[in-house]
Scaffold this active site. Sequence first.
Site, PDB file in Angstrom:
ATOM      1  CE  LYS A  36      -4.469   0.931   0.284  1.00 37.31           C
ATOM      2  NZ  LYS A  36      -5.532   0.014  -0.160  1.00 37.31           N
TER       3      LYS A  36
HETATM    4  N1  GLU Z   1      -7.043   0.258  -3.360  1.00 37.33           N
HETATM    5  C1  GLU Z   1      -7.841  -0.877  -3.685  1.00 37.33           C
HETATM    6  C2  GLU Z   1      -7.960  -1.806  -2.511  1.00 37.33           C
HETATM    7  O1  GLU Z   1      -7.827  -1.404  -1.367  1.00 37.33           O
HETATM    8  C3  GLU Z   1      -7.384  -1.556  -4.973  1.00 37.33           C
HETATM    9  C4  GLU Z   1      -5.998  -2.081  -4.981  1.00 37.33           C
HETATM   10  C5  GLU Z   1      -5.517  -2.542  -6.357  1.00 37.33           C
HETATM   11  O2  GLU Z   1      -6.289  -2.536  -7.295  1.00 37.33           O
HETATM   12  O3  GLU Z   1      -4.346  -2.921  -6.448  1.00 37.33           O
HETATM   13  O4  GLU Z   1      -8.264  -2.959  -2.634  1.00 37.33           O
END
Ligand code: GLU
Length: 467
Positions: A139
């Site tokens: 993240k």
């Molecule tokens: N930010 C989104 C999540 O928390 C998508 C992450 C992604 O597509 O890599 O799942």
Amino acid sequence: MSATEMAKASIAAPTNRQSEDFLTSSVFDELGMQRDPNNLYLQVIDSVLRAAEYLEIPHHLQLILAQPKNEIMVHFPVRMNDGEYRLFKGYRVQHNNILGPYKGGVRFHPDVHLDDVKALSALMTMKCSLVRVPYGGAKGGCKVDPRAIDRDELMRVSRRFIAAISNVIGPDIDIPAPDVGTNAQTMAWFADTYMNISGSVSRQDALRVVTGKPLEMGGSLGREKATGQGVVDVLVELLPDMGIPIEGATVSLLGFGNVGSWMARLIADKGAKVVAVMDHTGAIRNDEGIDVVSLAEHVEETGGVAGFGASHGDTRTGRHTQAGADAVSEEEFYRTPVDVFVPAALEQMIDEEKAGWLECKVVAEAANAPTTPVGERLLQKRGIEVLPAILCNSGGVTVSYLEWVQNKQSVQWDLERVDSTLNKHMVLAARRTQLAQHRFECDMRTAAYIAALEQIAKVYALRGIFP
Ligand code: GLU
């Protein structure tokens, strides 16, 4: 206090109480982690370790999963429109990559902290494993309020952020995506910047460094609605087993951003009724069902749900049309009787107080970690089923994976193929969770973590630890 202020206060001050059987693993001592029950990272790791105990996962593996592999923190200057320079703080946390390249969104928010990003990265590891996409978890975050700066300034922040972490990401290493405060445009800036500065990667490959891109530059059909779609796919699969037919089910929704607004429209298409919505601007309710398509247009125009009732109601008679809704207080919003309550905003919003107010049968976590452990304990006591975030909101990363596969092959799938592949992943993840729940006689959250961990533990057992 307005609903907005109360919503903010509830983020800032989660209930400060420790539950008896919370943070009990010896792993926390071994790693020298302070047992702070309000720390989101510890809450997530506690869920992981709880599931690990059910599965009797080797101790060394529990230690590995309790800490991210890499925590990168960067600071970078950006010239603002007034000619002054501002220093920004950014993070990329790479939790685990046993199943594949690190994967996860980038959040632009003024309250981003390292421990939040760590927590969200661990959730990504679990999510990807549960839906069986070949990725690890990561993240990113940047401490910036995207609504408080101009578009050019936002572009420069985006470009400098991705440049600052460019040596730790890559199309087969770590693949960012949108999250709160970022969108397809941000991904376009990320991709363009990376393509310009990563000499070692071919241009075509470099495009795969991010997902959630605009359609015109390698994005996938269905990606924008994917997280909301995934929530609906899970509910369609699981609600009938809980004695709640989708047709006619009533829903209340906290948050009306990308995930919430898509979820609302897609569940309404299935015949469910969205009767209450709250976001940072206020709360509205209409027991006849809110016209969520008109609401999405209203939010697009005005920036929030507040004022929707007023603009669509008949001001002379004080009565509202089907499309309108009444403005209600935060407490009235939570107390609205519904079959399903869907938190689709930020973390830790459903604390003990809110859990006491809710009048629902099921909580479907569309946001990441929206329920505090103490809040969850109360929901369990009250017989309310919680469908965990790693199951409910894994549709986003699933379609990210489909985008990445399409980019790898230079093809574009039609929407039907994307939707049906997403549906297969979601339905199987839901069944895996149900199966684990029956096998171990545990709650759905623990079951989802068990189903995710099983895969990770198997791969660790096969690969062993290097050297
Ligand atoms: N930010 C989104 C999540 O928390 C998508 C992450 C992604 O597509 O890599 O799942």
